[in-house]
Design a protein around this motif. Structure first.
Motif, PDB file in Angstrom:
ATOM      1  N   ASP A  31       0.850  -1.182   0.000  1.00 31.44           N
ATOM      2  CA  ASP A  31       0.000   0.000   0.000  1.00 31.44           C
ATOM      3  C   ASP A  31       0.888   1.235   0.000  1.00 31.44           C
ATOM      4  O   ASP A  31       2.010   1.193   0.510  1.00 31.44           O
ATOM      5  CB  ASP A  31      -0.901   0.048   1.246  1.00 31.44           C
ATOM      6  N   GLN A  74       1.083  10.809   2.809  1.00 31.21           N
ATOM      7  CA  GLN A  74       2.467  10.770   3.271  1.00 31.21           C
ATOM      8  C   GLN A  74       3.413  10.046   2.315  1.00 31.21           C
ATOM      9  O   GLN A  74       4.622  10.072   2.496  1.00 31.21           O
ATOM     10  CB  GLN A  74       2.535  10.097   4.646  1.00 31.21           C
ATOM     11  N   ASP A 124       0.426   5.219   1.253  1.00 34.29           N
ATOM     12  CA  ASP A 124      -0.403   6.259   1.847  1.00 34.29           C
ATOM     13  C   ASP A 124      -0.465   7.452   0.885  1.00 34.29           C
ATOM     14  O   ASP A 124       0.568   7.982   0.473  1.00 34.29           O
ATOM     15  CB  ASP A 124       0.189   6.697   3.190  1.00 34.29           C
TER      16      ASP A 124
END
Length: 267
Positions: free
Chosen positions: A183, A188, A185
């Motif tokens: 994954d 960020q 983010d």
């Protein structure tokens, strides 16, 4: 009064310099400016990293300062992006029917001639990281600690269509190969690995979810924040609590070099 040179004063101040500091006294923690290692722009920092393919090509302290320059520029750009995207409060005062905008809600002023750092949106980030990457070097958070991977091959491949990855590299004197999903983010730009499957001589001995990993295994498995990625370079920093960043962090930065698609993996 001698006014020689005042006519060019604006031109002389157009450039913005990233000041570099080196710890010259580790026990006392005293910092001095080291002129030889100053990196003056993100563009210069990138050129330094492109050249630093093996030991001896570029001074190690300058490599670290190049990474710190990119790090600072990314952090500043990310902060501004988060502030820009933050929902704004409704103005409570108007003047002649026009809402009064507070100073902290105004757009950042771009100075002509200054360098801007574009972190890109998530679609651009995904497009850029897709493909094969070979680990070029790892560097400490400050100082001159740099480890090159010109001989010990470590690589990773991202498939951004199904968010899967493969990776392989040395783990001590052994080898670890792995695959799984990941994954990122969206705010960020932090990469997190999931559903990891291991192979190789180090598979039994390596806990890929441990926070105490080091070397190439850490560059792949610890949470990494993408601070720069383009057609040739991927630069990440290890995600750590602020309290851990007060000292020198070993292997804090990782620099990956783009490889031809399919060089290491078929995904």
């Amino acid at each position: 009064i001698d006014t020689t040179g005042l006519g060019n004063i604006a031109q002389n101040f157009d450039k913005v310099y990233n000041t570099a500091y080196i710890d010259l006294d580790r026990k006392a923690g005293f910092y001095k400016k080291l002129t030889a290692s100053v990196v003056r722009s993100v563009r210069e920092a990138r050129l330094i990293l492109l050249k630093a393919t093996e030991s001896g090509e570029v001074d190690r302290a300058k490599i670290v300062q190049a990474l710190r320059s990119i790090d600072r520029s990314f952090s500043d750009a990310l902060r501004k992006e988060i502030k820009r995207n933050k929902p704004k409060e409704e103005p409570v005062a108007v003047l002649n029917g026009v809402p009064i905008v507070r100073r902290d809600e105004e757009e950042d002023v771009v100075v002509p001639g200054s360098e801007t750092f574009n972190i890109g949106d998530m679609d651009q980030v995904l497009e850029n990281i897709s493909g094969d990457w070979k680990l070029q070097l790892m560097a400490d958070s400050k100082g001159e600690g740099v480890n090159f991977f010109s001989k010990a091959v470590s690589w990773q491949t991202f498939n951004t269509q199904d968010l899967s990855y493969e990776a392989s590299g040395p783990s001590g004197f052994l080898t670890l190969s792995q695959s799984g999903s990941f994954d990122i983010d969206e705010i960020q730009r932090i990469i997190t690995r999931k559903e990891v499957e291991k192979e190789g001589s180090a598979a039994f001995f390596t806990d890929v979810y441990s926070s105490k990993l080091s070397g190439a295994t850490a560059a792949v498995n610890l949470q990494q924040q993408i601070i720069s990625v383009d057609s040739e370079l991927l630069v990440t920093r290890t995600v750590l609590p602020m309290s851990a960043l007060s000292g020198t962090v070993k292997g804090y930065f990782s620099v990956w070099r783009r490889s031809k698609k399919g060089t290491y993996s078929s995904i």
